[in-house]
Design an enzyme around this catalytic site. Structure first.
Site, PDB file in Angstrom:
ATOM      1  N   HIS A  44      -2.754 -15.632  -6.649  1.00 21.78           N
ATOM      2  CA  HIS A  44      -1.497 -14.423  -5.874  1.00 21.78           C
ATOM      3  C   HIS A  44      -0.190 -13.945  -6.620  1.00 21.78           C
ATOM      4  O   HIS A  44       0.813 -14.443  -5.809  1.00 21.78           O
ATOM      5  CB  HIS A  44      -1.149 -15.337  -4.384  1.00 21.78           C
ATOM      6  CG  HIS A  44      -0.701 -14.883  -3.224  1.00 21.78           C
ATOM      7  ND1 HIS A  44      -1.247 -15.159  -1.981  1.00 21.78           N
ATOM      8  CD2 HIS A  44       0.176 -13.382  -3.108  1.00 21.78           C
ATOM      9  CE1 HIS A  44      -0.965 -14.510  -1.400  1.00 21.78           C
ATOM     10  NE2 HIS A  44       0.324 -13.149  -1.647  1.00 21.78           N
ATOM     11  N   ASP A  80      -9.289   3.584   7.935  1.00 20.68           N
ATOM     12  CA  ASP A  80      -8.016   2.673   8.688  1.00 20.68           C
ATOM     13  C   ASP A  80      -8.076   3.118  10.773  1.00 20.68           C
ATOM     14  O   ASP A  80      -7.711   4.920  10.634  1.00 20.68           O
ATOM     15  CB  ASP A  80      -6.291   2.952   7.991  1.00 20.68           C
ATOM     16  CG  ASP A  80      -5.566   2.398   8.585  1.00 20.68           C
ATOM     17  OD1 ASP A  80      -5.291   2.097  10.230  1.00 20.68           O
ATOM     18  OD2 ASP A  80      -4.041   2.130   8.325  1.00 20.68           O
ATOM     19  N   CYS A  90      -6.056  -7.411  -2.871  1.00 15.10           N
ATOM     20  CA  CYS A  90      -4.829  -8.274  -3.011  1.00 15.10           C
ATOM     21  C   CYS A  90      -3.973  -8.198  -1.622  1.00 15.10           C
ATOM     22  O   CYS A  90      -3.020  -7.925  -1.259  1.00 15.10           O
ATOM     23  CB  CYS A  90      -4.179  -7.204  -4.294  1.00 15.10           C
ATOM     24  SG  CYS A  90      -4.127  -7.354  -5.768  1.00 15.10           S
ATOM     25  N   ASP A 118      -6.852 -11.385  -6.008  1.00 15.85           N
ATOM     26  CA  ASP A 118      -5.663 -12.092  -5.799  1.00 15.85           C
ATOM     27  C   ASP A 118      -5.555 -13.359  -5.425  1.00 15.85           C
ATOM     28  O   ASP A 118      -4.464 -13.684  -4.881  1.00 15.85           O
ATOM     29  CB  ASP A 118      -4.479 -10.736  -6.023  1.00 15.85           C
ATOM     30  CG  ASP A 118      -2.902 -11.634  -5.996  1.00 15.85           C
ATOM     31  OD1 ASP A 118      -2.608 -12.217  -7.178  1.00 15.85           O
ATOM     32  OD2 ASP A 118      -1.967 -10.994  -6.027  1.00 15.85           O
ATOM     33  N   ARG A 157       1.556   0.842   4.445  1.00 14.11           N
ATOM     34  CA  ARG A 157       2.337   0.510   2.754  1.00 14.11           C
ATOM     35  C   ARG A 157       2.123   0.838   1.604  1.00 14.11           C
ATOM     36  O   ARG A 157       2.332   1.672   0.853  1.00 14.11           O
ATOM     37  CB  ARG A 157       4.091  -0.371   3.072  1.00 14.11           C
ATOM     38  CG  ARG A 157       4.618  -0.086   3.996  1.00 14.11           C
ATOM     39  CD  ARG A 157       5.347  -1.599   4.081  1.00 14.11           C
ATOM     40  NE  ARG A 157       5.123  -2.310   4.306  1.00 14.11           N
ATOM     41  CZ  ARG A 157       5.125  -2.605   6.026  1.00 14.11           C
ATOM     42  NH1 ARG A 157       5.719  -2.317   7.265  1.00 14.11           N
ATOM     43  NH2 ARG A 157       4.285  -4.219   6.240  1.00 14.11           N
ATOM     44  N   ILE A 158       0.914  -0.190   1.168  1.00 17.24           N
ATOM     45  CA  ILE A 158       0.423  -0.801  -0.443  1.00 17.24           C
ATOM     46  C   ILE A 158      -0.455   0.033   0.098  1.00 17.24           C
ATOM     47  O   ILE A 158      -0.557   1.490  -1.126  1.00 17.24           O
ATOM     48  CB  ILE A 158       0.260  -2.390   0.107  1.00 17.24           C
ATOM     49  CG1 ILE A 158       1.227  -3.266  -0.098  1.00 17.24           C
ATOM     50  CG2 ILE A 158      -0.492  -2.734  -1.597  1.00 17.24           C
ATOM     51  CD1 ILE A 158       1.345  -4.415   0.321  1.00 17.24           C
ATOM     52  N   GLU A 199      -5.595 -21.132  -0.783  1.00 14.36           N
ATOM     53  CA  GLU A 199      -4.626 -21.167  -1.949  1.00 14.36           C
ATOM     54  C   GLU A 199      -4.161 -22.114  -1.830  1.00 14.36           C
ATOM     55  O   GLU A 199      -3.663 -23.116  -1.205  1.00 14.36           O
ATOM     56  CB  GLU A 199      -3.406 -20.268  -1.350  1.00 14.36           C
ATOM     57  CG  GLU A 199      -4.330 -18.250  -1.428  1.00 14.36           C
ATOM     58  CD  GLU A 199      -3.467 -17.499  -1.567  1.00 14.36           C
ATOM     59  OE1 GLU A 199      -2.363 -17.708  -1.650  1.00 14.36           O
ATOM     60  OE2 GLU A 199      -4.079 -16.734  -1.601  1.00 14.36           O
ATOM     61  N   GLY A 220       0.241 -10.689  -6.727  1.00 13.15           N
ATOM     62  CA  GLY A 220       1.063  -9.933  -6.337  1.00 13.15           C
ATOM     63  C   GLY A 220       2.181  -8.734  -5.852  1.00 13.15           C
ATOM     64  O   GLY A 220       3.100  -7.862  -6.376  1.00 13.15           O
ATOM     65  N   ALA A 221       3.217 -10.322  -5.799  1.00  9.62           N
ATOM     66  CA  ALA A 221       4.756  -9.893  -5.334  1.00  9.62           C
ATOM     67  C   ALA A 221       5.395 -10.465  -6.136  1.00  9.62           C
ATOM     68  O   ALA A 221       6.500 -10.086  -6.083  1.00  9.62           O
ATOM     69  CB  ALA A 221       5.230 -10.434  -3.420  1.00  9.62           C
TER      70      ALA A 221
HETATM   71  P1  NAD Z   1       0.824  -2.561   6.274  1.00  4.39           P
HETATM   72  O1  NAD Z   1       1.350  -3.400   7.830  1.00  4.39           O
HETATM   73  O2  NAD Z   1       1.881  -1.828   5.820  1.00  4.39           O
HETATM   74  O3  NAD Z   1      -0.119  -2.211   6.752  1.00  4.39           O
HETATM   75  C1  NAD Z   1      -1.881  -2.076   7.179  1.00  4.39           C
HETATM   76  C2  NAD Z   1      -3.095  -1.219   7.425  1.00  4.39           C
HETATM   77  O4  NAD Z   1      -3.973  -2.121   7.791  1.00  4.39           O
HETATM   78  C3  NAD Z   1      -2.557  -0.187   8.591  1.00  4.39           C
HETATM   79  O5  NAD Z   1      -1.649   0.845   8.325  1.00  4.39           O
HETATM   80  C4  NAD Z   1      -3.077  -0.784   9.771  1.00  4.39           C
HETATM   81  O6  NAD Z   1      -3.580   0.362  10.229  1.00  4.39           O
HETATM   82  C5  NAD Z   1      -4.149  -1.626   8.827  1.00  4.39           C
HETATM   83  N1  NAD Z   1      -5.862  -1.659   9.440  1.00  4.39           N
HETATM   84  C6  NAD Z   1      -5.062  -2.958  10.228  1.00  4.39           C
HETATM   85  N2  NAD Z   1      -6.428  -3.284  10.714  1.00  4.39           N
HETATM   86  C7  NAD Z   1      -7.205  -2.709   9.815  1.00  4.39           C
HETATM   87  C8  NAD Z   1      -9.082  -2.648  10.136  1.00  4.39           C
HETATM   88  N3  NAD Z   1      -9.557  -3.453  10.963  1.00  4.39           N
HETATM   89  N4  NAD Z   1      -9.559  -1.884   9.553  1.00  4.39           N
HETATM   90  C9  NAD Z   1      -9.148  -0.422   8.491  1.00  4.39           C
HETATM   91  N5  NAD Z   1      -7.335  -0.680   8.574  1.00  4.39           N
HETATM   92  C10 NAD Z   1      -6.854  -1.212   9.357  1.00  4.39           C
HETATM   93  O7  NAD Z   1       0.801  -3.672   5.263  1.00  4.39           O
HETATM   94  P2  NAD Z   1       1.091  -3.702   3.804  1.00  4.39           P
HETATM   95  O8  NAD Z   1       2.499  -4.028   3.796  1.00  4.39           O
HETATM   96  O9  NAD Z   1       0.498  -2.204   3.141  1.00  4.39           O
HETATM   97  O10 NAD Z   1       0.168  -4.641   2.832  1.00  4.39           O
HETATM   98  C11 NAD Z   1      -1.206  -5.205   3.386  1.00  4.39           C
HETATM   99  C12 NAD Z   1      -1.613  -6.024   3.201  1.00  4.39           C
HETATM  100  O11 NAD Z   1      -1.043  -7.017   1.210  1.00  4.39           O
HETATM  101  C13 NAD Z   1      -1.004  -7.522   4.049  1.00  4.39           C
HETATM  102  O12 NAD Z   1      -1.781  -8.572   3.957  1.00  4.39           O
HETATM  103  C14 NAD Z   1       0.344  -8.770   3.354  1.00  4.39           C
HETATM  104  O13 NAD Z   1       0.021  -9.818   3.745  1.00  4.39           O
HETATM  105  C15 NAD Z   1      -0.901  -8.356   1.780  1.00  4.39           C
HETATM  106  N6  NAD Z   1       0.088  -8.393   1.223  1.00  4.39           N
HETATM  107  C16 NAD Z   1      -0.195  -9.360  -0.151  1.00  4.39           C
HETATM  108  C17 NAD Z   1       0.891  -9.220  -1.404  1.00  4.39           C
HETATM  109  C18 NAD Z   1       0.325 -10.040  -2.644  1.00  4.39           C
HETATM  110  O14 NAD Z   1       1.389 -10.833  -3.167  1.00  4.39           O
HETATM  111  N7  NAD Z   1      -1.532 -10.149  -2.909  1.00  4.39           N
HETATM  112  C19 NAD Z   1       1.860  -8.612  -1.515  1.00  4.39           C
HETATM  113  C20 NAD Z   1       2.268  -8.111  -0.066  1.00  4.39           C
HETATM  114  C21 NAD Z   1       1.288  -7.810   0.982  1.00  4.39           C
END
Ligand code: NAD
Length: 526
Positions: free
Chosen positions: A278, A170, A229, A255, A150-151, A260, A280-281
């Site tokens: 941290h 990915d 992030c 981030d 998603r991100i 932490e 991000g959100a």
């Molecule tokens: P998501 O599940 O939609 O996407 C994660 C992607 O990573 C998936 O497409 C998956 O196939 C891929 N993936 C998994 N293992 C992999 C690997 N070994 N190599 C390459 N790709 C791989 O998750 P998201 O909602 O996009 O979130 C991504 C990250 O961001 C998560 O770790 C989440 O906890 C983090 N996050 C951080 C903040 C912040 O405050 N900084 C806020 C929201 C989410």
């Protein structure tokens, strides 16, 4: 009237939704564990963020509780196993902070490129250093995205708006899906060698821990800039520190951190880094979004309307659920096993059912299998309800086959995953309701309990191999609780499945691999 406790700070928009639905809403934040243990007894639902810790002993007291709603994604603060055993549905809100985190990534990327943080600090010291802070443009640069979920996708869209060329790694997304987004799907090494900016958007799993370490940093361009992030631990902070200190790369922005809040880290002393705590959100919109999402989900679940984003329970009729739950458990284990075994980009999954299991609707079993398969990759964002949709969205073809052929087992689930690097197969059966068994791995007949720490060892059928495995594990004090051995022909290829009492580190796996007759080892955690 159903009662809902809100035990962490939640945006008022969420509280209003619950109240408007006629629920009895009580807001009590900052409760101590003992107070919560007492308080929780009378509630039907609880809404939390990350501060409330719903440990096993608190959940055990929650005799009326039906729903735990987490405004946000991470569920490290909820004992999922105990909640599931107690029949409590646990749900989260995986969507609400996507845009905020993508925007924060762009913020850091731009700040790094134009030395915004350093220039600001210098001006605060009364300086006017125009030459020192010469920047670079994003336009025309290559952005390497690791994790196109998603991100990652939202970052890609924004980066394209800046005229960047986006490549991504990915392995769990099909090449076609990446192409549709006009993103070139590449191998990790290629991405590291060719990107001007590398940004991580992966969950924290065994395969992503220190996925940017010393070796990987050694492949980066000297002009590369790294952004993280996602989760602390994805980037090896010590290796990053050394690379930045020696100016091996141009810069980094973080981030998230392995521990932490970040304390006593040498990273803060560096000149070529940007750090945020941290954030991000942390936007008003994201907080409101997750509050609204969770309130709507809890309202609908308590009103028996729909269950969305449940991470621990399939939405199935309770009677049917009871009959098929041993199969769900088996399928989830087989899926998770395969998710940890495969290499390369996933293309197809074939699930073949035969025997007694066919007297039930097997579709929820396929969902459980996919949940198990995708969980090591996507962590909390995959659940029984969305597993099939997520697989489809990622371009993974799932084929369900009902076979009338019954050989050796009264019920059997056979799964084959095809990836860009070949095929992996497992099969499992139920000896009885409580007795799931792994009975085939990659064509070798075995008999192992699919649970806990396991080792799948690809070896040759030669004298001394089993002795080598047993002695090496024994020397490390690791107990073997189960062992099964399958071979093709005498002296030919063979496969050993071990159940062990604790996980092994990489160094130790290397020791096991020192025998000429052991070709590969896959550590598994179920
Ligand atoms: P998501 O599940 O939609 O996407 C994660 C992607 O990573 C998936 O497409 C998956 O196939 C891929 N993936 C998994 N293992 C992999 C690997 N070994 N190599 C390459 N790709 C791989 O998750 P998201 O909602 O996009 O979130 C991504 C990250 O961001 C998560 O770790 C989440 O906890 C983090 N996050 C951080 C903040 C912040 O405050 N900084 C806020 C929201 C989410």
């Amino acid at each position: 009237m159903a009662k809902v406790l809100i035990s962490d700070n939640l945006a008022p928009e969420g509280i209003e939704i619950l109240k408007d639905a006629g629920l009895d809403v009580v807001v009590k934040t900052g409760l101590k564990p003992d107070e919560l243990k007492e308080e929780i007894k009378s509630y039907d639902g609880i809404v939390i963020r990350s501060a409330t810790k719903l440990t096993a002993d608190i959940i055990k007291e929650a005799d009326n509780l039906k729903i735990i709603g987490r405004a946000g994604v991470g569920l490290d603060n909820v004992d999922l196993d105990v909640a599931t055993k107690k029949g409590i549905i646990v749900m989260n809100t995986p969507l609400g902070n996507t845009i905020s985190t993508a925007e924060h990534t762009m913020t850091l990327m731009l700040a790094l490129s134009r030395n915004v943080l350093k220039a600001h600090a210098s001006m605060k010291e009364g300086k006017w250093e125009r030459k020192k802070f010469m920047g670079i443009e994003l336009y025309g640069k290559v952005l390497g995205i690791v994790g196109l979920g998603r991100i990652g996708r939202e970052v890609a869209k924004r980066a394209m708006g800046f005229g960047m060329k986006v490549i991504a790694y990915d392995p769990y997304l099909s090449e076609d899906m990446a192409k549709k987004m006009e993103i070139e799907s590449v191998e990790y090494e290629y991405l590291l060698k060719n990107s001007d900016y590398i940004t991580f958007h992966v969950p924290m799993t065994d395969s992503t821990y220190h996925v940017l370490g010393e070796k990987e940093i050694g492949l980066l361009k000297s002009t590369a800039r790294v952004i993280n992030c996602s989760r602390g631990g994805v980037v090896d902070e010590d290796a990053l520190y050394k690379a930045l200190l020696d100016n091996k790369i141009a810069g980094a922005a973080l981030d998230v951190y392995e521990n932490e809040p970040l304390k006593d880290s040498p990273l803060v002393k560096l000149d070529n880094i940007g750090l945020t705590p941290h954030l991000g959100a942390s936007t008003e919109e994201a907080q409101v979004n997750v509050a609204i999402e969770i309130a709507e989900q809890v309202r609908d679940a308590l009103g028996n309307k729909s269950i969305r984003n449940a991470v621990n329970l399939p939405s199935i009729d309770p009677e049917v659920l009871e009959a098929i739950s041993p199969y769900l458990n088996l399928a989830e284990k087989l899926g998770s096993l395969l998710g940890q075994m495969i290499e390369g980009q996933v293309k197809n999954i074939e699930v073949k059912y035969s025997g007694e299991i066919l007297s039930h609707n097997v579709n929820p079993v396929t969902s459980a299998l996919l949940k198990g398969f995708l969980s090591p990759i996507l962590m909390e964002s995959v659940n029984y309800v969305n597993a099939q949709v997520i697989a489809k969205e990622r371009g993974i073809k799932v084929e369900e086959i009902k076979s009338t052929e019954v050989k050796n087992f009264t019920n059997l689930i056979q799964v084959t995953v095809e990836t860009s690097k070949g095929e992996k197969k497992v099969a499992g059966t139920l000896f009885s309701k409580e007795n799931p068994r792994l009975v085939n791995v990659d064509g070798f007949y075995v008999e192992a309990i699919p649970e806990g720490c396991m080792l799948i060892i690809y070896n040759q059928d030669k004298p001394g191999v089993i002795g080598h495995i047993g002695t090496t594990l024994g020397k490390k004090g690791i107990n073997i609780s189960g062992m099964s051995f399958g071979r093709s022909i005498e002296g030919g290829d063979a496969l050993t499945v071990l159940n062990i009492d604790s996980a092994l580190d990489e160094e130790f796996i290397k020791k096991l691999l020192s025998s000429d007759y052991i070709k590969a080892i896959k550590p598994i955690n179920l």
